[in-house]
Design an enzyme around this catalytic site. Structure first.
Site, PDB file in Angstrom:
ATOM      1  N   ARG A  29      -2.592  32.898 -18.845  1.00 48.62           N
ATOM      2  CA  ARG A  29      -3.275  33.542 -17.779  1.00 48.62           C
ATOM      3  C   ARG A  29      -2.859  34.544 -18.332  1.00 48.62           C
ATOM      4  NH1 ARG A  29      -6.896  37.251 -15.377  1.00 48.62           N
ATOM      5  NH2 ARG A  29      -6.860  37.424 -13.522  1.00 48.62           N
ATOM      6  N   GLU A  55       0.568  -1.412  -0.184  1.00 47.95           N
ATOM      7  CA  GLU A  55      -0.051   0.263   0.277  1.00 47.95           C
ATOM      8  C   GLU A  55       0.525   0.943  -0.261  1.00 47.95           C
ATOM      9  OE1 GLU A  55      -3.532   0.151   2.353  1.00 47.95           O
ATOM     10  OE2 GLU A  55      -2.327   1.511   3.709  1.00 47.95           O
ATOM     11  N   GLN A  89       9.240  35.821 -12.570  1.00 51.89           N
ATOM     12  CA  GLN A  89       9.945  35.000 -11.965  1.00 51.89           C
ATOM     13  C   GLN A  89       8.960  34.116 -10.997  1.00 51.89           C
ATOM     14  OE1 GLN A  89      14.122  36.080  -9.267  1.00 51.89           O
ATOM     15  NE2 GLN A  89      14.477  35.102 -11.442  1.00 51.89           N
TER      16      GLN A  89
END
Length: 387
Positions: A267, A241, A278
């Site tokens: 955008r 798991e 940056q």
């Protein structure tokens, strides 16, 4: 070192992504009927029995290939909770039968579990036994040719829809590591009942509930492994798991990372794409570093599990790295979307789904304890601690 998957595994990944995008779109709210429909579809595609041996109808994938399958499922399926349910079924419940079951037990249950006809749940956590998994209050008392189970489990993934339960109970409450025994219990067994489904912050597509045992009689033929071997069974399931399940998060992270890169390219603010700033571009690079680093740790652990190395550190480190990276990547994806990030969508969904990842399969703090123990830094007292 070869960091590339085999051509066959890459082909399988592509197939799983296409299938998940086409067939596993989730409904607006959890629906048990639709959950079962998608589960059967995933079964026909070979996903819910991917690491079951071919002799019992599975695909016989090793841990590395199973991790690749889960990564592809996490990428292609918008419902990370559904992918989580498949992983909990396969790695925490089915693989213990594969590795510890008798030939008769394998013949009886693996075909239906691998085909998607049946769903499995793993019952371990209790209100008083979470991280301290050896302190279970659920008792199994010998009664003739069987055992009587009494007690309650909580936070059991798949419990509301499960056909089969893998149950950990104490046959010797003072026996420490050798005091637990694992049982296979079918739904509908008298004395077994399931509580109401939880409403959760994340992984909403994965049903979870409490499970109660009231003088539940289980035949001795349904003991998984020998009496007293429950902790060993549990440890094995957690290795699977903690490695393969978390690959689903790698896929979900990559899906959100890709869409985030596309968003900051498109955008615009102050007349330029925000990706040119940056502060934004560095955050995206940090997201990529976290994802790639976690991915390398997970596949290293998967390779070790496939090779049978018995490595205890690799799965713990992979679990920590992937879960922490998923949470931070979710936060970054929300931040870079601004107000859009707090609306319903994949960024906020990843963050909600990632939060539980630091808790289940042994909290990240417990994983650090486990690594420190292997390094000889904090030897665990006999009979205590999470496995």
């Amino acid at each position: 070192m070869d960091f590339d998957l085999s051509p066959e595994t890459e082909e399988m990944r592509d197939m799983v992504v296409r299938f998940a995008q086409r067939e596993l779109a989730p409904p607006a709210a959890f629906d048990a009927v639709d959950f079962r429909r998608r589960w059967l579809a995933a079964g026909r595609q070979g996903l819910v029995g991917s690491s079951v041996p071919t002799a019992y109808g599975g695909s016989g994938l090793d841990a590395e290939s199973a991790a690749a399958m889960m990564e592809a499922l996490g990428f292609g399926c918008d419902d990370t909770g559904f992918a989580f349910s498949i992983a909990a079924h396969l790695f925490a419940a089915v693989m213990p039968i594969v590795e510890f079951g008798t030939p008769e037990q394998k013949k009886t249950w693996l075909p239906a579990l691998g085909s998607g006809e049946w769903i499995a749940a793993h019952c371990i956590t209790e209100p008083e036994a979470g991280s301290d998994a050896l302190r279970l209050r659920t008792r199994a008392t010998r009664d003739g040719d069987g055992y009587r189970l009494s007690g309650s489990k909580c936070f059991t993934t798949n419990a509301p829809v499960a056909d089969l339960f893998i149950v950990q109970a104490a046959t010797d409450p003072d026996g420490g590591f050798f005091g637990l025994t694992t049982f296979i219990v079918e739904a509908g067994t008298p004395g077994l009942s399931v509580g109401q489904r939880y409403e959760k912050v994340g992984l909403r597509g994965s049903p979870m509930a409490d499970v109660h045992f009231d003088d539940c009689l289980v035949p001795a033929t349904q003991v998984l492994g020998a009496e007293g071997s429950g902790a060993a069974v549990f440890s094995c399931s957690m290795k699977w798991e903690r490695t393969c399940l978390f690959a689903a998060y790698l896929g979900a992270m990559k899906r959100v990372l890709d869409s985030t890169v596309a968003h900051v390219r498109e955008r615009e603010q102050f007349g330029t794409p925000i990706g040119a700033f940056q502060a934004v571009s560095h955050r995206v690079v940090d997201m990529m570093v976290r994802h790639e680093s976690a991915r390398l740790l997970l596949y290293k652990a998967a390779r070790g599990l496939a090779d049978g190395t018995g490595d205890e550190i690799g799965p713990a480190l992979a679990k920590i790295a992937v879960s922490e990276a998923a949470v931070q990547l979710g936060l970054d994806a929300v931040q870079l979307r601004g107000a859009l990030g707090i609306l319903d969508g994949e960024a906020e969904a990843l963050l909600r789904d990632a939060l539980p990842a630091r808790i289940f399969s042994g909290t990240n703090e417990i994983q650090k304890n486990n690594v420190a123990r292997v390094l000889g830094l904090n030897p665990r007292r006999r009979g205590t601690g999470r496995l």
